[in-house]
Design an enzyme around this catalytic site. Structure first.
Site, PDB file in Angstrom:
ATOM      1  N   GLY A   1      19.979 -17.487  -1.880  1.00 44.60           N
ATOM      2  CA  GLY A   1      19.272 -18.767  -2.009  1.00 44.60           C
ATOM      3  C   GLY A   1      18.787 -19.248  -0.651  1.00 44.60           C
ATOM      4  O   GLY A   1      19.495 -19.112   0.339  1.00 44.60           O
TER       5      GLY A   1
ATOM      6  N   ARG B   1      16.869 -11.604  -4.195  1.00 48.52           N
ATOM      7  CA  ARG B   1      18.129 -10.946  -4.558  1.00 48.52           C
ATOM      8  C   ARG B   1      17.738  -9.544  -5.017  1.00 48.52           C
ATOM      9  O   ARG B   1      16.736  -9.370  -5.694  1.00 48.52           O
ATOM     10  CB  ARG B   1      18.845 -11.730  -5.655  1.00 48.52           C
ATOM     11  CG  ARG B   1      19.099 -13.198  -5.232  1.00 48.52           C
ATOM     12  CD  ARG B   1      19.965 -13.935  -6.226  1.00 48.52           C
ATOM     13  NE  ARG B   1      19.801 -15.385  -6.113  1.00 48.52           N
ATOM     14  CZ  ARG B   1      20.568 -16.180  -5.368  1.00 48.52           C
ATOM     15  NH1 ARG B   1      21.571 -15.683  -4.683  1.00 48.52           N
ATOM     16  NH2 ARG B   1      20.354 -17.476  -5.327  1.00 48.52           N
TER      17      ARG B   1
ATOM     18  N   ASP C   1      27.721 -15.418   0.949  1.00 51.41           N
ATOM     19  CA  ASP C   1      28.748 -14.368   0.809  1.00 51.41           C
ATOM     20  C   ASP C   1      28.174 -13.031   0.353  1.00 51.41           C
ATOM     21  O   ASP C   1      28.565 -11.974   0.833  1.00 51.41           O
ATOM     22  CB  ASP C   1      29.794 -14.801  -0.232  1.00 51.41           C
ATOM     23  CG  ASP C   1      30.852 -15.700   0.391  1.00 51.41           C
ATOM     24  OD1 ASP C   1      30.902 -15.769   1.633  1.00 51.41           O
ATOM     25  OD2 ASP C   1      31.601 -16.323  -0.379  1.00 51.41           O
TER      26      ASP C   1
ATOM     27  N   THR D   1      23.354 -21.517   3.661  1.00 52.54           N
ATOM     28  CA  THR D   1      23.345 -21.926   2.254  1.00 52.54           C
ATOM     29  C   THR D   1      23.587 -23.421   2.174  1.00 52.54           C
ATOM     30  O   THR D   1      24.410 -23.950   2.926  1.00 52.54           O
ATOM     31  CB  THR D   1      24.406 -21.176   1.402  1.00 52.54           C
ATOM     32  OG1 THR D   1      24.635 -21.898   0.196  1.00 52.54           O
ATOM     33  CG2 THR D   1      25.724 -21.015   2.117  1.00 52.54           C
TER      34      THR D   1
ATOM     35  N   ASP E   1      25.115 -24.942   0.022  1.00 50.19           N
ATOM     36  CA  ASP E   1      26.387 -25.246  -0.648  1.00 50.19           C
ATOM     37  C   ASP E   1      27.554 -25.466   0.311  1.00 50.19           C
ATOM     38  O   ASP E   1      28.595 -25.970  -0.095  1.00 50.19           O
ATOM     39  CB  ASP E   1      26.757 -24.112  -1.614  1.00 50.19           C
ATOM     40  CG  ASP E   1      25.795 -24.037  -2.784  1.00 50.19           C
ATOM     41  OD1 ASP E   1      25.214 -25.080  -3.125  1.00 50.19           O
ATOM     42  OD2 ASP E   1      25.622 -22.941  -3.343  1.00 50.19           O
TER      43      ASP E   1
ATOM     44  N   ASP F   1      29.630 -23.367   1.284  1.00 51.72           N
ATOM     45  CA  ASP F   1      30.783 -22.776   0.593  1.00 51.72           C
ATOM     46  C   ASP F   1      31.246 -21.465   1.241  1.00 51.72           C
ATOM     47  O   ASP F   1      31.853 -20.626   0.587  1.00 51.72           O
ATOM     48  CB  ASP F   1      30.432 -22.546  -0.888  1.00 51.72           C
ATOM     49  CG  ASP F   1      29.263 -21.595  -1.071  1.00 51.72           C
ATOM     50  OD1 ASP F   1      28.579 -21.282  -0.075  1.00 51.72           O
ATOM     51  OD2 ASP F   1      29.033 -21.164  -2.206  1.00 51.72           O
TER      52      ASP F   1
ATOM     53  N   ARG G   1      27.155 -24.604  -7.910  1.00 50.98           N
ATOM     54  CA  ARG G   1      27.665 -23.959  -9.124  1.00 50.98           C
ATOM     55  C   ARG G   1      29.169 -23.781  -9.084  1.00 50.98           C
ATOM     56  O   ARG G   1      29.856 -23.860 -10.081  1.00 50.98           O
ATOM     57  CB  ARG G   1      26.984 -22.604  -9.325  1.00 50.98           C
ATOM     58  CG  ARG G   1      25.749 -22.691 -10.181  1.00 50.98           C
ATOM     59  CD  ARG G   1      25.059 -21.372 -10.259  1.00 50.98           C
ATOM     60  NE  ARG G   1      24.621 -20.955  -8.931  1.00 50.98           N
ATOM     61  CZ  ARG G   1      24.253 -19.722  -8.605  1.00 50.98           C
ATOM     62  NH1 ARG G   1      24.262 -18.785  -9.511  1.00 50.98           N
ATOM     63  NH2 ARG G   1      23.856 -19.425  -7.383  1.00 50.98           N
TER      64      ARG G   1
HETATM   65  P1  ATP Z   1      23.794 -17.840  -2.146  1.00 54.39           P
HETATM   66  O1  ATP Z   1      25.084 -18.436  -1.636  1.00 54.39           O
HETATM   67  O2  ATP Z   1      22.645 -18.728  -1.895  1.00 54.39           O
HETATM   68  O3  ATP Z   1      23.867 -17.356  -3.561  1.00 54.39           O
HETATM   69  P2  ATP Z   1      24.181 -15.128  -1.320  1.00 54.39           P
HETATM   70  O4  ATP Z   1      23.881 -14.373  -0.084  1.00 54.39           O
HETATM   71  O5  ATP Z   1      25.630 -15.237  -1.716  1.00 54.39           O
HETATM   72  O6  ATP Z   1      23.495 -16.545  -1.205  1.00 54.39           O
HETATM   73  P3  ATP Z   1      23.712 -13.281  -3.496  1.00 54.39           P
HETATM   74  O7  ATP Z   1      22.655 -13.267  -4.540  1.00 54.39           O
HETATM   75  O8  ATP Z   1      25.128 -13.288  -3.939  1.00 54.39           O
HETATM   76  O9  ATP Z   1      23.359 -14.495  -2.527  1.00 54.39           O
HETATM   77  O10 ATP Z   1      23.523 -11.975  -2.567  1.00 54.39           O
HETATM   78  C1  ATP Z   1      22.281 -11.679  -1.990  1.00 54.39           C
HETATM   79  C2  ATP Z   1      22.046 -10.196  -2.099  1.00 54.39           C
HETATM   80  O11 ATP Z   1      23.062  -9.501  -1.359  1.00 54.39           O
HETATM   81  C3  ATP Z   1      22.140  -9.621  -3.493  1.00 54.39           C
HETATM   82  O12 ATP Z   1      20.948  -9.765  -4.209  1.00 54.39           O
HETATM   83  C4  ATP Z   1      22.434  -8.151  -3.219  1.00 54.39           C
HETATM   84  O13 ATP Z   1      21.258  -7.441  -2.936  1.00 54.39           O
HETATM   85  C5  ATP Z   1      23.292  -8.227  -1.959  1.00 54.39           C
HETATM   86  N1  ATP Z   1      24.716  -8.116  -2.325  1.00 54.39           N
HETATM   87  C6  ATP Z   1      25.491  -9.049  -2.903  1.00 54.39           C
HETATM   88  N2  ATP Z   1      26.738  -8.581  -3.135  1.00 54.39           N
HETATM   89  C7  ATP Z   1      26.739  -7.276  -2.721  1.00 54.39           C
HETATM   90  C8  ATP Z   1      27.718  -6.233  -2.707  1.00 54.39           C
HETATM   91  N3  ATP Z   1      28.950  -6.409  -3.178  1.00 54.39           N
HETATM   92  N4  ATP Z   1      27.337  -5.035  -2.199  1.00 54.39           N
HETATM   93  C9  ATP Z   1      26.094  -4.823  -1.717  1.00 54.39           C
HETATM   94  N5  ATP Z   1      25.138  -5.793  -1.714  1.00 54.39           N
HETATM   95  C10 ATP Z   1      25.443  -6.988  -2.191  1.00 54.39           C
END
Ligand code: ATP
Length: 341
Positions: free
Chosen positions: A16, A77, A108, A130, A132, A134, A176
């Site tokens: 995000g 993503r 994360d 982010t 959040d 979080d 969320r």
């Molecule tokens: P937000 O907190 O805004 O959701 P985020 O970085 O946690 O941000 P995610 O959608 O969870 O957002 O992760 C972003 C991208 O990171 C995913 O679309 C995926 O490509 C990659 N990713 C997430 N988890 C893994 C994992 N366990 N192994 C490899 N790649 C990952």
């Protein structure tokens, strides 16, 4: 053995988006150029890394970026990156372009992706971005302050019309799984009640009684803040209020507006420091690290360790919120409730 000099790094935003990501991209680019390192922007997060969707960054391309919301590199993503084949393609892009290190800005999930890439031999550093707030290892994440201010601005406007019509407003803010945003916004706007996903709530005690007390104290409009992750969200809470009080109760879901806008000074400065620290680490030959803010200091932590931590709700703010809303007042320190009258 002589340490291998870092010559070219990549930077991307993922997950995000959050206000301040652009300021971080600018800081990464400028710090890299200052150190004689080339900087490549990777567009659309891991999706772009897989598909070699890149743009060279120089002083001109990041000029004036700090004050812009969103992310100039786009965010995405990528399901494909979750597969070994996808990650192999991402690795091939790094090899093709001669990228020695990567800075990933996100949450994360983005850090989990970086961890996988580090296992494939790429040097990586993560920056928490982010709205959040979080991310466990850091007391602050880029975007949180701006999102709070954006939500607060909307709530202040809502309050004007709610006051005119003597209504009850139930506002859903993003989060969320985490109630940090709801909690801070709730304290800042002087909410009647705040409901977060991390804590179970009792409608009678945590929402209805604060509304009654506020009414007994002369208030004729009410502001209830609900985090997105609360079961049923704002609509379920509003139904309960309507059923119990017959108040004219309106729901406002703030939604994606909270992700936008020009970043606050706090987000610009935090992003700038974090971008600088990330490149410094890569230049020093470090990898597998996340930049964190701890006790007002910028530090770095092992990604594995960072991912294993769980962020608790800020109990100081939670306690203050409950005192401000009157939920935790001692029974003899508040005016009599309607049932006592
Ligand atoms: P937000 O907190 O805004 O959701 P985020 O970085 O946690 O941000 P995610 O959608 O969870 O957002 O992760 C972003 C991208 O990171 C995913 O679309 C995926 O490509 C990659 N990713 C997430 N988890 C893994 C994992 N366990 N192994 C490899 N790649 C990952």
């Amino acid at each position: 053995m002589e340490e291998k000099k870092v010559r070219r790094i990549g930077v991307f935003t993922s997950g995000g988006d959050a206000p301040g990501m652009n300021a971080a991209i600018r800081a990464v680019t400028r710090t890299a150029l200052h150190m004689g390192i080339e900087c490549i922007g990777i567009r659309r997060g891991y999706h772009g890394l897989i598909n070699c969707d890149v743009v060279p960054l120089d002083l001109g391309s990041v000029s004036g970026l700090s004050r812009q919301g969103g992310t100039m590199l786009y965010s995405a993503r990528s399901k494909e990156f979750m597969t070994p084949e996808g990650r192999e393609k991402a690795l091939n892009t790094c090899k093709l372009l001669g990228i020695d290190g990567l800075v990933g800005i996100g949450g994360d999930g983005t850090f989990r992706g970086l961890l996988e890439l580090s296992k494939l031999g790429i040097s990586v550093v993560g920056i928490p971005g982010t709205i959040d707030n979080d991310i466990s290892c850091s007391s602050y994440t880029i975007g949180f302050d701006t999102a709070c201010n954006t939500a607060l601005d909307s709530i202040d406007k809502l309050r004007d019309t709610m006051q005119s019509h003597e209504r009850c407003s139930v506002v859903e803010v993003m989060g969320r799984h985490a109630g940090h945003l709801a909690l801070y916004v709730g304290v800042a706007c002087g909410a009647t009640a705040v409901i977060v996903p991390e804590r179970p709530f009792d409608a009678e005690q945590d929402i209805l009684e604060p509304i009654r007390r506020a009414r007994l104290n002369g208030r004729t409009h009410f502001m209830v803040i609900v985090a997105e992750g609360v079961e049923g969200g704002a609509y379920a809470v509003a139904d309960q209020i309507r059923a119990a009080t017959a108040l004219d109760t309106r729901v406002t879901v703030l939604g994606h507006v909270q992700r936008g806008g020009s970043p606050s000074s706090r987000d610009r400065v935090t992003a700038t420091y974090m971008g600088y620290e990330a490149v410094k680490l890569l230049a020093e030959g470090e990898s597998g690290r996340v930049i964190c803010l701890q006790n007002d200091q910028y530090v770095d932590m092992d990604i594995n360790e960072a991912l294993s931590m769980k962020k608790e709700l800020d109990m100081q703010t939670y306690t203050v919120m409950r005192i401000m809303t009157g939920v935790d007042h001692a029974p003899d320190t508040v005016r009599p409730s309607r049932s006592d009258a």
